[in-house]
Design a protein around this motif. Sequence first.
Motif, PDB file in Angstrom:
ATOM      1  N   ARG A 186     108.903  38.705  91.965  1.00 14.35           N
ATOM      2  CA  ARG A 186     107.795  38.709  92.899  1.00 14.35           C
ATOM      3  C   ARG A 186     108.289  38.504  94.318  1.00 14.35           C
ATOM      4  NH1 ARG A 186     102.417  35.744  91.171  1.00 14.35           N
ATOM      5  NH2 ARG A 186     101.218  37.779  90.951  1.00 14.35           N
ATOM      6  N   VAL A 187     109.373  37.641  94.551  1.00 15.58           N
ATOM      7  CA  VAL A 187     109.796  37.192  95.876  1.00 15.58           C
ATOM      8  C   VAL A 187     110.864  37.631  96.414  1.00 15.58           C
ATOM      9  CG1 VAL A 187     108.217  34.882  95.601  1.00 15.58           C
ATOM     10  CG2 VAL A 187     110.862  35.042  95.136  1.00 15.58           C
ATOM     11  N   GLY A 188     111.470  38.610  95.599  1.00 19.03           N
ATOM     12  CA  GLY A 188     112.579  39.336  95.926  1.00 19.03           C
ATOM     13  C   GLY A 188     113.948  38.514  96.070  1.00 19.03           C
ATOM     14  N   LEU A 189     114.077  37.529  95.314  1.00 20.86           N
ATOM     15  CA  LEU A 189     115.118  36.922  94.984  1.00 20.86           C
ATOM     16  C   LEU A 189     115.984  37.027  93.541  1.00 20.86           C
ATOM     17  CD1 LEU A 189     114.630  33.318  96.372  1.00 20.86           C
ATOM     18  CD2 LEU A 189     116.205  35.101  97.328  1.00 20.86           C
ATOM     19  N   SER A 190     117.056  36.854  93.349  1.00 16.94           N
ATOM     20  CA  SER A 190     117.663  36.587  91.999  1.00 16.94           C
ATOM     21  C   SER A 190     117.162  35.418  91.471  1.00 16.94           C
ATOM     22  CB  SER A 190     119.102  36.953  91.916  1.00 16.94           C
ATOM     23  OG  SER A 190     119.813  35.742  93.050  1.00 16.94           O
ATOM     24  N   THR A 191     117.501  35.241  90.124  1.00 19.39           N
ATOM     25  CA  THR A 191     116.744  34.310  89.481  1.00 19.39           C
ATOM     26  C   THR A 191     117.602  32.483  89.890  1.00 19.39           C
ATOM     27  OG1 THR A 191     118.478  34.591  87.581  1.00 19.39           O
ATOM     28  CG2 THR A 191     116.134  35.596  87.326  1.00 19.39           C
ATOM     29  N   SER A 192     118.806  32.530  89.998  1.00 19.00           N
ATOM     30  CA  SER A 192     119.497  31.398  90.460  1.00 19.00           C
ATOM     31  C   SER A 192     119.093  30.622  91.641  1.00 19.00           C
ATOM     32  CB  SER A 192     120.992  31.578  90.378  1.00 19.00           C
ATOM     33  OG  SER A 192     121.321  31.767  89.098  1.00 19.00           O
ATOM     34  N   PRO A 193     119.049  31.699  92.850  1.00 21.85           N
ATOM     35  CA  PRO A 193     118.209  31.052  93.828  1.00 21.85           C
ATOM     36  C   PRO A 193     117.067  30.799  94.054  1.00 21.85           C
ATOM     37  CG  PRO A 193     119.673  33.206  94.289  1.00 21.85           C
ATOM     38  CD  PRO A 193     119.528  33.104  92.761  1.00 21.85           C
ATOM     39  N   SER A 194     116.125  31.551  93.261  1.00 19.62           N
ATOM     40  CA  SER A 194     114.899  31.392  93.049  1.00 19.62           C
ATOM     41  C   SER A 194     114.395  29.839  92.338  1.00 19.62           C
ATOM     42  CB  SER A 194     114.203  32.470  92.287  1.00 19.62           C
ATOM     43  OG  SER A 194     112.948  32.108  92.140  1.00 19.62           O
ATOM     44  N   TRP A 195     115.253  29.682  91.243  1.00 15.74           N
ATOM     45  CA  TRP A 195     115.210  28.510  90.585  1.00 15.74           C
ATOM     46  C   TRP A 195     115.711  27.228  91.583  1.00 15.74           C
ATOM     47  CZ3 TRP A 195     118.834  24.715  89.227  1.00 15.74           C
ATOM     48  CH2 TRP A 195     118.316  23.850  88.394  1.00 15.74           C
ATOM     49  N   ARG A 196     116.603  27.367  92.310  1.00 15.25           N
ATOM     50  CA  ARG A 196     117.303  26.323  93.280  1.00 15.25           C
ATOM     51  C   ARG A 196     116.063  26.198  94.159  1.00 15.25           C
ATOM     52  NH1 ARG A 196     122.085  28.666  92.487  1.00 15.25           N
ATOM     53  NH2 ARG A 196     122.123  30.025  94.238  1.00 15.25           N
ATOM     54  N   ARG A 197     115.543  27.138  94.793  1.00 11.82           N
ATOM     55  CA  ARG A 197     114.457  26.806  95.820  1.00 11.82           C
ATOM     56  C   ARG A 197     113.155  26.276  95.257  1.00 11.82           C
ATOM     57  NH1 ARG A 197     114.729  29.036 100.769  1.00 11.82           N
ATOM     58  NH2 ARG A 197     116.432  30.230 101.349  1.00 11.82           N
ATOM     59  N   VAL A 198     112.927  26.497  94.121  1.00  8.42           N
ATOM     60  CA  VAL A 198     111.641  26.083  93.417  1.00  8.42           C
ATOM     61  C   VAL A 198     111.976  24.541  93.035  1.00  8.42           C
ATOM     62  CG1 VAL A 198     110.599  25.779  91.253  1.00  8.42           C
ATOM     63  CG2 VAL A 198     110.567  27.937  92.324  1.00  8.42           C
ATOM     64  N   ARG A 199     113.180  24.269  92.482  1.00  2.95           N
ATOM     65  CA  ARG A 199     113.764  22.853  92.299  1.00  2.95           C
ATOM     66  C   ARG A 199     113.553  22.041  93.896  1.00  2.95           C
ATOM     67  NH1 ARG A 199     112.897  20.779  88.266  1.00  2.95           N
ATOM     68  NH2 ARG A 199     114.484  19.079  88.420  1.00  2.95           N
ATOM     69  N   ASP A 205      99.738  31.795  90.364  1.00  2.00           N
ATOM     70  CA  ASP A 205      99.885  31.414  88.763  1.00  2.00           C
ATOM     71  C   ASP A 205     101.277  30.520  88.524  1.00  2.00           C
ATOM     72  OD1 ASP A 205     100.426  31.963  86.027  1.00  2.00           O
ATOM     73  OD2 ASP A 205     100.798  34.121  86.083  1.00  2.00           O
ATOM     74  N   GLY A 206     100.869  29.437  88.234  1.00  2.00           N
ATOM     75  CA  GLY A 206     101.846  28.285  88.146  1.00  2.00           C
ATOM     76  C   GLY A 206     102.590  28.468  86.829  1.00  2.00           C
ATOM     77  N   ARG A 207     102.068  29.538  85.921  1.00  2.00           N
ATOM     78  CA  ARG A 207     102.797  29.741  84.839  1.00  2.00           C
ATOM     79  C   ARG A 207     103.933  30.786  84.800  1.00  2.00           C
ATOM     80  NH1 ARG A 207      98.801  29.590  79.826  1.00  2.00           N
ATOM     81  NH2 ARG A 207     100.946  29.405  78.633  1.00  2.00           N
ATOM     82  N   LEU A 208     104.217  31.414  85.972  1.00  2.00           N
ATOM     83  CA  LEU A 208     105.223  32.325  86.191  1.00  2.00           C
ATOM     84  C   LEU A 208     106.651  31.927  85.689  1.00  2.00           C
ATOM     85  CD1 LEU A 208     104.825  33.791  89.731  1.00  2.00           C
ATOM     86  CD2 LEU A 208     104.402  35.075  87.689  1.00  2.00           C
ATOM     87  N   THR A 209     107.183  32.821  84.763  1.00  2.00           N
ATOM     88  CA  THR A 209     108.641  32.335  84.470  1.00  2.00           C
ATOM     89  C   THR A 209     109.414  32.470  85.669  1.00  2.00           C
ATOM     90  OG1 THR A 209     109.117  34.762  83.958  1.00  2.00           O
ATOM     91  CG2 THR A 209     108.204  33.144  82.342  1.00  2.00           C
ATOM     92  N   ASN A 210     110.679  31.923  85.700  1.00  2.00           N
ATOM     93  CA  ASN A 210     111.662  31.776  86.883  1.00  2.00           C
ATOM     94  C   ASN A 210     111.770  33.517  87.187  1.00  2.00           C
ATOM     95  OD1 ASN A 210     113.201  31.020  89.067  1.00  2.00           O
ATOM     96  ND2 ASN A 210     114.925  31.245  87.702  1.00  2.00           N
ATOM     97  N   GLN A 211     112.021  34.322  85.973  1.00  4.59           N
ATOM     98  CA  GLN A 211     112.442  35.572  86.030  1.00  4.59           C
ATOM     99  C   GLN A 211     111.323  36.550  86.754  1.00  4.59           C
ATOM    100  OE1 GLN A 211     115.192  37.596  85.139  1.00  4.59           O
ATOM    101  NE2 GLN A 211     114.234  39.178  86.268  1.00  4.59           N
ATOM    102  N   ALA A 212     110.160  36.066  86.434  1.00  8.50           N
ATOM    103  CA  ALA A 212     108.814  36.883  87.113  1.00  8.50           C
ATOM    104  C   ALA A 212     108.731  36.493  88.663  1.00  8.50           C
ATOM    105  CB  ALA A 212     107.656  36.737  86.307  1.00  8.50           C
ATOM    106  N   LEU A 213     108.831  35.140  88.641  1.00  6.73           N
ATOM    107  CA  LEU A 213     108.914  34.673  90.235  1.00  6.73           C
ATOM    108  C   LEU A 213     109.978  35.310  91.044  1.00  6.73           C
ATOM    109  CD1 LEU A 213     107.527  32.884  92.108  1.00  6.73           C
ATOM    110  CD2 LEU A 213     109.246  30.813  91.370  1.00  6.73           C
ATOM    111  N   SER A 214     110.991  35.407  90.508  1.00 10.05           N
ATOM    112  CA  SER A 214     112.202  35.873  91.237  1.00 10.05           C
ATOM    113  C   SER A 214     111.874  37.442  91.738  1.00 10.05           C
ATOM    114  CB  SER A 214     113.566  35.725  90.517  1.00 10.05           C
ATOM    115  OG  SER A 214     113.529  36.355  89.571  1.00 10.05           O
TER     116      SER A 214
END
Length: 160
Positions: free
Chosen positions: A30-43, A19-28
């Motif tokens: 789902r993968v077991g990270l907080s939102t900031s590290p999740s966003w940094r890894r995606v970037r 699901d490429g439309r996942l929000t950063n919150q939903a993605l974090s």
Amino acid sequence: MENELEPVDLRILEALQEDGRLTNQALSERVGLSTSPSWRRVRQLEENGVIQGYRAVLDRRAVGLGVLAFIRVKIDSHSAEEAESFAAEVIGLEEVVACYSIAGDADFLLQVVAPDLDHYADFAMSTLRRLPRIKEMQTTFVLKEIKRFDGLPLRFAGER
């Protein structure tokens, strides 16, 4: 891209392929990270070219493309210049949705869509066949899609 992917990166990639439309919150979540590290890894995955873009997956029939075909193409010469020239011409053809340089008894494999057989025949004979350097073309029509591309199998990503 020789960067080593960590397990959390693979979880992110699996989630985004699903699901490429996942929000950063939903993605974090789902993968077991907080939102900031999740966003940094995606970037970072985007900057490194692992994630190359985001698209909607369309049903080709629903948008009026009833014909799916694969065309094996042999060109006159096997020089790098001739192959690059052919590839450059094919890139501009809208009906060609994928093109691969292949080994074996052909040089290229094209994946082509068209609204119907008449449109396909017109494209093959009026456009593709008239490209310079084509020695031979062989078309295989898809009768039924059994399994279409639906993302990469990431369980192999750690094996190198």
